[in-house]
Design an enzyme around this catalytic site. Sequence first.
Site, PDB file in Angstrom:
ATOM      1  N   LYS A  13       0.829  -1.218   0.000  1.00 49.53           N
ATOM      2  CA  LYS A  13       0.000   0.000   0.000  1.00 49.53           C
ATOM      3  C   LYS A  13       0.859   1.262   0.000  1.00 49.53           C
ATOM      4  CE  LYS A  13      -2.207  -0.921   3.874  1.00 49.53           C
ATOM      5  NZ  LYS A  13      -1.589  -2.204   4.268  1.00 49.53           N
ATOM      6  N   ARG A  88      -9.680   1.283   8.751  1.00 46.31           N
ATOM      7  CA  ARG A  88      -9.202  -0.055   9.126  1.00 46.31           C
ATOM      8  C   ARG A  88     -10.332  -0.920   9.686  1.00 46.31           C
ATOM      9  NH1 ARG A  88      -3.455   0.652   8.832  1.00 46.31           N
ATOM     10  NH2 ARG A  88      -2.355  -0.941   9.955  1.00 46.31           N
ATOM     11  N   ARG A 127      11.676  -6.352   5.873  1.00 43.63           N
ATOM     12  CA  ARG A 127      11.811  -5.037   5.230  1.00 43.63           C
ATOM     13  C   ARG A 127      12.477  -3.995   6.142  1.00 43.63           C
ATOM     14  NH1 ARG A 127       5.398  -3.131   4.762  1.00 43.63           N
ATOM     15  NH2 ARG A 127       5.110  -2.749   6.985  1.00 43.63           N
ATOM     16  N   ARG A 161      10.978  -0.877  11.294  1.00 38.38           N
ATOM     17  CA  ARG A 161       9.854  -0.580  12.177  1.00 38.38           C
ATOM     18  C   ARG A 161       9.817  -1.595  13.320  1.00 38.38           C
ATOM     19  NH1 ARG A 161       4.583   0.167   8.489  1.00 38.38           N
ATOM     20  NH2 ARG A 161       3.683  -0.821  10.325  1.00 38.38           N
ATOM     21  N   ARG A 172      -0.954  -8.675  13.349  1.00 36.03           N
ATOM     22  CA  ARG A 172      -1.495  -7.631  12.457  1.00 36.03           C
ATOM     23  C   ARG A 172      -2.337  -8.266  11.351  1.00 36.03           C
ATOM     24  NH1 ARG A 172       3.970  -4.804  11.114  1.00 36.03           N
ATOM     25  NH2 ARG A 172       2.783  -3.624   9.586  1.00 36.03           N
TER      26      ARG A 172
HETATM   27  P1  AMP Z   1       0.660   0.742   9.233  1.00 36.82           P
HETATM   28  O1  AMP Z   1       1.855   1.628   9.084  1.00 36.82           O
HETATM   29  O2  AMP Z   1      -0.506   1.170   8.396  1.00 36.82           O
HETATM   30  O3  AMP Z   1       1.008  -0.725   9.067  1.00 36.82           O
HETATM   31  O4  AMP Z   1       0.165   0.906  10.746  1.00 36.82           O
HETATM   32  C1  AMP Z   1       1.001   0.558  11.838  1.00 36.82           C
HETATM   33  C2  AMP Z   1       0.175   0.463  13.111  1.00 36.82           C
HETATM   34  O5  AMP Z   1      -0.422   1.743  13.387  1.00 36.82           O
HETATM   35  C3  AMP Z   1      -0.991  -0.518  13.064  1.00 36.82           C
HETATM   36  O6  AMP Z   1      -0.609  -1.850  13.351  1.00 36.82           O
HETATM   37  C4  AMP Z   1      -1.912   0.073  14.131  1.00 36.82           C
HETATM   38  O7  AMP Z   1      -1.437  -0.216  15.431  1.00 36.82           O
HETATM   39  C5  AMP Z   1      -1.736   1.564  13.916  1.00 36.82           C
HETATM   40  N1  AMP Z   1      -2.706   2.100  12.914  1.00 36.82           N
HETATM   41  C6  AMP Z   1      -2.424   2.629  11.690  1.00 36.82           C
HETATM   42  N2  AMP Z   1      -3.548   3.024  11.058  1.00 36.82           N
HETATM   43  C7  AMP Z   1      -4.569   2.735  11.908  1.00 36.82           C
HETATM   44  C8  AMP Z   1      -5.982   2.880  11.838  1.00 36.82           C
HETATM   45  N3  AMP Z   1      -6.585   3.417  10.756  1.00 36.82           N
HETATM   46  N4  AMP Z   1      -6.712   2.462  12.912  1.00 36.82           N
HETATM   47  C9  AMP Z   1      -6.141   1.940  14.003  1.00 36.82           C
HETATM   48  N5  AMP Z   1      -4.821   1.745  14.126  1.00 36.82           N
HETATM   49  C10 AMP Z   1      -4.028   2.144  13.090  1.00 36.82           C
END
Ligand code: AMP
Length: 216
Positions: A13, A88, A127, A161, A172
């Site tokens: 994404k 989400r 990654r 990360r 996740r």
């Molecule tokens: P990402 O970078 O999109 O993989 O997000 C990393 C982490 O941030 C996720 O595992 C969640 O803990 C939190 N997070 C990101 N976007 C959301 C969202 N829209 N709703 C809730 N938690 C989020």
Amino acid sequence: MKLVMLGPPGAGKGTQARRLQDSRNLVQLSTGDMLRKAVAEATEYGIKAAAAMKAGELVSDEIVIATISERLDQPDLANGFILDGFPRNLEQAEALDAMLEAKGLVLDAVIDIAVVDDVLVDRVSGRYTCAKCGKGYHDTMEKPATDGVCDKCGSTEFKRRADDNAETVRNRLEVYHAETAPLQDYYRSKGKLKSVDGMADIDDVTRQIEEELDAA
Ligand code: AMP
């Protein structure tokens, strides 16, 4: 254009959103990036979000909805944006609909990047990115040409990360299937869902997305 990127962790994404940012002059809005910044800066939201992020759980709807709502009011989004990592779950999707309606905006398309679970744990846990320019790499799938030196900017500093480890990635993925995957039906019923094959190589996925957007 107003777009949403949907897909499991590791689907690509962020990579595809960055490409659309350049090709279509849109702004990538990653809730994950916004939350990581808030955690690093120890803001009120960051302090509240840190534990859920570390465990691979969703941060509370209240925090992410407030974060996105404030961001959507900024003037740099006049030409459009790509939501990456939001919504989400159904509550967030409904909140987004209400926010857009209140601002007189309409979502053009939801790009769903489909990838089978088996490859995602390897993709995500390997990654890392250049700490200086943000170029993405992978332990086995995409190494720099010279070990330890970024191809793009020459930096020797890289970062990973904290939630990109195998155990958290599995969690996740479970959260994705339980909470986020139902959004496919939500957006399909509204005629917005455009699915692309995320197992193809990166350039091919970009081509599929561009074709879907040209036809939208
Ligand atoms: P990402 O970078 O999109 O993989 O997000 C990393 C982490 O941030 C996720 O595992 C969640 O803990 C939190 N997070 C990101 N976007 C959301 C969202 N829209 N709703 C809730 N938690 C989020």
